[in-house]
Design a protein around this motif. Structure first.
Motif, mmCIF file in Angstrom:
data_model
loop_
_atom_site.group_PDB
_atom_site.id
_atom_site.type_symbol
_atom_site.label_atom_id
_atom_site.label_comp_id
_atom_site.label_asym_id
_atom_site.label_seq_id
_atom_site.Cartn_x
_atom_site.Cartn_y
_atom_site.Cartn_z
ATOM 1 N N PRO A 404 11.919 -4.771 -16.666
ATOM 2 C CA PRO A 404 10.947 -4.900 -16.718
ATOM 3 C C PRO A 404 10.350 -4.582 -18.225
ATOM 4 O O PRO A 404 11.376 -4.500 -18.857
ATOM 5 C CB PRO A 404 10.092 -3.736 -15.321
ATOM 6 C CG PRO A 404 11.061 -2.312 -15.948
ATOM 7 C CD PRO A 404 12.567 -3.559 -15.786
ATOM 8 N N ALA A 405 9.272 -5.403 -18.009
ATOM 9 C CA ALA A 405 8.714 -4.935 -19.643
ATOM 10 C C ALA A 405 8.989 -3.980 -20.603
ATOM 11 O O ALA A 405 8.444 -3.245 -19.663
ATOM 12 C CB ALA A 405 7.297 -5.789 -20.509
ATOM 13 N N ARG A 406 9.618 -3.658 -21.675
ATOM 14 C CA ARG A 406 8.979 -1.984 -22.693
ATOM 15 C C ARG A 406 8.017 -1.873 -21.984
ATOM 16 O O ARG A 406 6.736 -1.618 -21.737
ATOM 17 C CB ARG A 406 9.150 -2.499 -23.579
ATOM 18 C CG ARG A 406 8.969 -0.975 -24.394
ATOM 19 C CD ARG A 406 9.306 -0.749 -26.612
ATOM 20 N NE ARG A 406 9.265 0.026 -26.320
ATOM 21 C CZ ARG A 406 10.177 0.870 -26.664
ATOM 22 N NH1 ARG A 406 11.870 0.548 -26.242
ATOM 23 N NH2 ARG A 406 10.557 2.225 -27.102
ATOM 24 N N GLY A 407 7.340 -0.018 -21.597
ATOM 25 C CA GLY A 407 6.901 0.543 -20.596
ATOM 26 C C GLY A 407 6.282 0.658 -19.158
ATOM 27 O O GLY A 407 5.396 0.938 -19.009
ATOM 28 N N ARG A 408 6.933 -0.813 -19.085
ATOM 29 C CA ARG A 408 6.351 -0.956 -17.728
ATOM 30 C C ARG A 408 8.230 -0.910 -16.556
ATOM 31 O O ARG A 408 8.536 -0.611 -17.194
ATOM 32 C CB ARG A 408 6.293 -2.715 -17.274
ATOM 33 C CG ARG A 408 5.051 -3.348 -18.314
ATOM 34 C CD ARG A 408 3.758 -2.478 -18.311
ATOM 35 N NE ARG A 408 3.126 -3.431 -18.325
ATOM 36 C CZ ARG A 408 1.909 -3.366 -17.828
ATOM 37 N NH1 ARG A 408 1.423 -2.826 -17.173
ATOM 38 N NH2 ARG A 408 0.536 -3.836 -18.941
ATOM 39 N N VAL A 495 6.716 10.191 -20.339
ATOM 40 C CA VAL A 495 7.809 8.878 -19.624
ATOM 41 C C VAL A 495 8.295 9.421 -18.589
ATOM 42 O O VAL A 495 8.182 10.475 -17.726
ATOM 43 C CB VAL A 495 9.600 10.445 -20.910
ATOM 44 C CG1 VAL A 495 10.669 10.066 -20.605
ATOM 45 C CG2 VAL A 495 8.564 10.837 -22.201
ATOM 46 N N GLY A 496 8.843 8.178 -18.288
ATOM 47 C CA GLY A 496 9.234 8.179 -16.669
ATOM 48 C C GLY A 496 8.406 8.209 -15.690
ATOM 49 O O GLY A 496 6.771 7.940 -16.182
ATOM 50 N N PRO A 497 8.352 6.934 -14.829
ATOM 51 C CA PRO A 497 7.224 6.732 -14.299
ATOM 52 C C PRO A 497 6.883 7.656 -12.633
ATOM 53 O O PRO A 497 7.697 8.417 -12.261
ATOM 54 C CB PRO A 497 7.627 5.535 -13.645
ATOM 55 C CG PRO A 497 9.026 5.342 -13.407
ATOM 56 C CD PRO A 497 9.605 6.018 -14.346
ATOM 57 N N GLY A 498 5.332 7.903 -12.034
ATOM 58 C CA GLY A 498 5.629 8.247 -10.750
ATOM 59 C C GLY A 498 4.178 7.679 -9.787
ATOM 60 O O GLY A 498 4.175 6.643 -10.503
ATOM 61 N N VAL A 499 4.051 7.814 -8.759
ATOM 62 C CA VAL A 499 3.278 6.866 -8.315
ATOM 63 C C VAL A 499 1.992 6.850 -8.689
ATOM 64 O O VAL A 499 1.550 5.705 -8.799
ATOM 65 C CB VAL A 499 2.953 6.712 -6.858
ATOM 66 C CG1 VAL A 499 4.368 6.499 -5.897
ATOM 67 C CG2 VAL A 499 2.663 8.686 -6.711
ATOM 68 N N LEU A 502 2.426 4.152 -10.681
ATOM 69 C CA LEU A 502 2.629 2.606 -10.784
ATOM 70 C C LEU A 502 1.487 2.067 -10.600
ATOM 71 O O LEU A 502 1.428 1.045 -10.585
ATOM 72 C CB LEU A 502 3.624 3.041 -9.518
ATOM 73 C CG LEU A 502 4.389 2.313 -9.213
ATOM 74 C CD1 LEU A 502 5.380 1.553 -10.438
ATOM 75 C CD2 LEU A 502 5.625 2.281 -8.099
ATOM 76 N N GLN A 503 1.028 3.018 -9.463
ATOM 77 C CA GLN A 503 -1.001 2.408 -9.347
ATOM 78 C C GLN A 503 -1.394 1.630 -10.640
ATOM 79 O O GLN A 503 -1.997 0.784 -10.683
ATOM 80 C CB GLN A 503 -1.919 3.053 -8.908
ATOM 81 C CG GLN A 503 -2.737 2.630 -8.652
ATOM 82 C CD GLN A 503 -3.931 3.988 -7.455
ATOM 83 O OE1 GLN A 503 -4.206 4.869 -8.799
ATOM 84 N NE2 GLN A 503 -4.293 3.811 -6.977
ATOM 85 N N GLU A 504 -1.602 2.894 -12.114
ATOM 86 C CA GLU A 504 -1.755 1.689 -12.742
ATOM 87 C C GLU A 504 -1.161 0.809 -13.397
ATOM 88 O O GLU A 504 -1.761 0.049 -14.129
ATOM 89 C CB GLU A 504 -2.187 3.033 -13.859
ATOM 90 C CG GLU A 504 -2.691 3.049 -15.266
ATOM 91 C CD GLU A 504 -2.727 4.521 -16.415
ATOM 92 O OE1 GLU A 504 -2.607 5.415 -16.768
ATOM 93 O OE2 GLU A 504 -0.731 3.740 -17.346
ATOM 94 N N GLU A 505 0.059 0.546 -13.406
ATOM 95 C CA GLU A 505 0.883 -0.826 -13.287
ATOM 96 C C GLU A 505 0.603 -1.930 -12.762
ATOM 97 O O GLU A 505 -0.260 -2.626 -13.129
ATOM 98 C CB GLU A 505 2.306 -0.521 -13.954
ATOM 99 C CG GLU A 505 2.587 -1.780 -14.228
ATOM 100 C CD GLU A 505 4.183 -1.359 -14.121
ATOM 101 O OE1 GLU A 505 5.137 -2.506 -13.872
ATOM 102 O OE2 GLU A 505 5.331 -0.170 -14.358
ATOM 103 N N ALA A 506 0.282 -1.005 -11.784
ATOM 104 C CA ALA A 506 -0.166 -2.385 -10.251
ATOM 105 C C ALA A 506 -1.675 -2.849 -10.802
ATOM 106 O O ALA A 506 -1.792 -4.363 -10.827
ATOM 107 C CB ALA A 506 -0.491 -1.581 -8.593
ATOM 108 N N ALA A 507 -2.422 -1.707 -11.206
ATOM 109 C CA ALA A 507 -3.900 -2.698 -11.111
ATOM 110 C C ALA A 507 -3.641 -3.677 -12.171
ATOM 111 O O ALA A 507 -4.914 -4.157 -12.355
ATOM 112 C CB ALA A 507 -4.785 -1.576 -11.752
ATOM 113 N N ALA A 508 -2.830 -3.271 -13.501
ATOM 114 C CA ALA A 508 -3.349 -3.960 -14.978
ATOM 115 C C ALA A 508 -2.595 -5.313 -14.449
ATOM 116 O O ALA A 508 -3.477 -6.266 -14.635
ATOM 117 C CB ALA A 508 -1.954 -4.086 -16.187
#
Length: 735
Positions: A404-408, A495-499, A502-508
């Protein structure tokens, strides 16, 4: 001394009985039987213990009382008007206590969960309008009279609530003679399940399973069957036929589920098949409901009970069948109090009661798979989905080549597939077994990492709650804006993802999509959870982001795409069962896809596409996975080819815990069939400010490990002060 420990005995009436008290004691106590009171083994009684009155169960008559103690014994206070505990359940208590090295009183306590509410149900007060309105008629009193104008009997609290008044207003109208108080009649028992209410049409492939279930239930003797069906094959409907057969024979059925509080869909399916819902048993029930359900179970008026693991120890009047749904699930292991595994103890209870037991799973535990391969268990296979639906197609996304892209955290290919699913008006599920926003928060300026103050663990960032939380002890603190180490402002980074992240990324990525997070830490109530699951099932959510909560048997009709964001997450924790659990969890999660329409697809984002677990998942080759895992277990003598026990020593300081562990190991009996490893610092070395060391004991499969541990601990010093020793036979967690 008023009472003394006795070992159980049986003889004709001696005027003295031995009782077992549901507290952390292993021995029974002797009491005199008052003149005119008749007691037998299993009767529930009240006895004085020290300065208080406690509930107890008669465990046997004392045939050889010590005559010197006769005048010093206290008498049984009362015999409760409750059905006695049957010999079968008392044998289960003795067996479980012996196997797990737990005090018998603690096992008995699980049978008497409603100890403080046993006995006849408290009579509820009702009110009825009988007289003229009072001279002083306030608006509040007018509202009460309007509510009761039908002159029928209403519950007092319900009437006050409906009128929007306090109970004092009701009491005032009673004093005036306008209302009268009458006892409310007990609620009528719910109608019994009808075994012929909604008999389904089974496919030819299901028919063999249905016939086997009915034969198993009709036979009525001890027998273990593994109902081994792929996700969506209709296992529930098939084992319902065994339940129907048991209902016809006038006996009770117990269906154990790992997450009963979250399975509203299951209860609806039961009602569609049998016309009514089953009786529930889990920790979220109100005290009054629990007491009422306990009484119904013990009296035999509850034909079917659906419950969490604790339902296994209830005093069924006429138990005829036990079903363990999702038998592989880790939630069946209890890790506090009495350490037991409900699946294994269900087989034990069925054996003692001489009744059949069904273990159901799409991904059986290695233990159950080996038992089926060795014909200890009958395998009843459902190899294909109901209605001709195909199993999901599974692909790996190699994060080394398609990052994925950096930070994604969502790879471009997975994002593209989600976009296509949304355009088709289908649902997508993003799975990440990590709660919160991020597993670690650190300062960019000085590198400070936020850790729990009393555990050996990082604090998890929960953005929805604006707090940093420890998932091991519950400690939490507001998320700061200034680093406490270097005072840098706005320097903290997740640092690292939690759900939540992940929702924040999905919304973007998909601003037009409706998203929902399903995670245990966000559940405010069972009702809220069931409402959210209903929203998903009705198609009002486009992207579901969830932890392992989403893997537990839910049915989402429009879900055809599952993306596992970090498929490697469970493989790197040093747990001997890591491969098995990862394979089971990912199979269950991907199995949510394509259950009703279309073809399901699962994408595994992984850095290890060549790992045996990933290769077996991608090839849909369960036999390859089981073959390799069973071969590895056999070589290393891990269960089911060997036995394990874990001894956890904890103390307020490290030297005390380690020193006590070394003393224990030095006193371990020498036996060539046993290997004692440790003491070693536990992977989670500190929890709630207590330092933890672990001793792992391995033995051959046929060795009586419980007896070995009992003999060992009998010659060891007893923990004192703030030292604590926990014994876990057949451990599931290695943290």
């Amino acid at each position: 001394m008023d009472h003394t420990p006795r070992s159980p005995a049986s003889a004709h009436a001696t005027g003295m009985v031995d009782v077992l008290v549901p507290v952390a004691l292993d021995q029974t106590y002797s009491y005199k039987v008052p003149r005119g009171m008749e007691l037998k083994a299993g009767d529930l009684v009240g006895v004085p213990l020290g300065a208080r009155e406690v509930l107890a169960v008669v465990w046997g008559e004392n045939a050889n009382p010590d005559p010197r103690l006769h005048n010093r014994l206290k008498e049984v206070s009362e015999k409760l008007d409750i059905p006695p505990l049957k010999p079968e359940l008392r044998s289960v208590v003795d067996w479980v206590a012996n196997y797990t090295l737990s005090p018998r009183g603690m096992v008995l306590r699980m049978c008497l969960r409603m100890g403080e509410n046993l006995g006849p149900e408290r009579v509820r007060a009702g009110v009825r309008l009988v007289g003229d309105p009072p001279k002083r008629l306030t608006p509040a009193r007018q509202r009460v009279i309007a509510v009761l104008s039908d002159r029928l009997l209403h519950g007092k609290s319900e009437a006050a609530k409906e009128a929007g008044v306090s109970s004092g207003v009701i009491d005032g109208l009673v004093d005036e003679g306008t209302l009268t108080v009458e006892p409310m009649p007990p609620p009528p028992p719910p109608p019994a399940p009808d075994p012929d209410f909604g008999r389904p049409d089974f496919s030819p492939l299901q028919r063999a399973g249905v016939d086997a279930m009915r034969a198993l239930a009709a036979n009525g003797t001890f027998h273990v069957a593994l109902l081994d069906g792929v996700t969506g094959s209709g296992k529930t409907e098939v084992y319902f036929e065994a339940v129907a057969e048991v209902i016809r024979r006038g006996k009770q059925s117990l269906i154990l589920m790992p997450e009963i509080a979250l399975t509203g869909q299951f209860l609806d399916r039961f009602a569609q098949r049998f016309g009514v819902r089953p009786l529930e048993w889990h920790s979220e029930l109100t005290p009054r409901t629990r007491a009422r359900n306990w009484a119904a179970i013990s009296e035999g008026s509850a034909p079917v009970v659906v419950g969490a693991r604790s339902a296994l120890f209830l005093p069924y009047a006429n138990l005829g069948l036990i079903i363990v749904d999702e038998e592989h699930d880790q939630a069946y292991k209890q890790d506090d109090g009495v350490h037991y595994h409900a699946r294994d103890m269900a087989v034990v209870r069925a054996h003692i009661a001489r009744i059949p037991v069904v273990l159901a799973s799409a991904t059986p535990s290695v233990e159950s798979e080996v038992n089926a391969r060795k014909s200890r268990y009958q395998r009843i296979a459902l190899p294909s989905r109901f209605g001709g639906q195909h199993m999901p197609h599974i692909e790996a996304i190699d994060l080394r080549r398609e990052p994925p892209a950096r930070g994604r955290f969502i790879s471009p290919r997975l994002a593209g597939e989600i976009r296509i699913a949304i355009e088709r008006r289908e649902q997508a599920l993003l799975f990440l077994n990590r709660r919160g926003y991020a597993p670690l928060t650190l300062c960019r300026a000085c590198g400070h990492r936020f850790a729990c103050t009393i555990c050996d663990a990082w604090l998890v960032d929960h953005r929805f709650r604006q707090r940093l939380v420890c998932h091991h002890c519950g400690f939490s603190m507001p998320r700061p804006h200034i680093c406490p180490n270097c005072s840098a402002e706005e320097s903290l980074v997740a640092v690292g993802p939690g759900v939540e992240r992940l929702q924040e990324e999905a919304a973007a990525l998909f601003p037009e999509a409706r998203t929902m997070v399903l995670s245990s830490d966000l559940i405010t109530s069972i009702e809220t959870m069931r409402s959210e699951l209903a929203e998903i099932a009705e198609g009002r959510v486009d992207i579901i982001i969830g932890t392992q909560l989403v893997a537990k048997g839910h049915n989402f009709p429009r879900l055809n795409l599952v993306g596992v964001v970090d498929a490697d997450l469970g493989l790197s924790n040093g747990d001997p069962r890591a491969a098995e659990r990862t394979w089971q969890l990912l199979n269950q999660v991907i199995g949510r896809a394509g259950r009703e329409q279309g073809r399901g697809v699962g994408y595994l984002q992984t850095h290890q596409p060549d790992h045996p677990v990933m290769k077996a998942l991608i090839a849909c080759d369960r036999e390859a996975f089981y073959d390799s895992e069973i071969e590895l277990r056999e070589k290393t003598l891990y269960p089911p080819f060997g036995r394990l026990a874990s001894l956890i020593i904890s103390a307020g300081d490290r030297p005390s815990a380690e020193g006590f562990g070394r003393k224990l190991v030095a006193l371990a009996p020498r036996d060539e069939r046993v290997v004692v490893l440790g003491p070693a610092e536990a992977p989670l070395a500190v929890i709630k400010g207590r330092y933890r060391f672990r001793i792992l004991v391995k033995s051959a499969r046929g060795f009586d490990l419980s007896d070995y541990l009992r003999s060992w601990l009998a010659v060891c010093p007893k923990p004192s002060g703030n030292l604590k020793l926990e014994v876990d036979v057949d451990p599931q967690s290695f943290l």
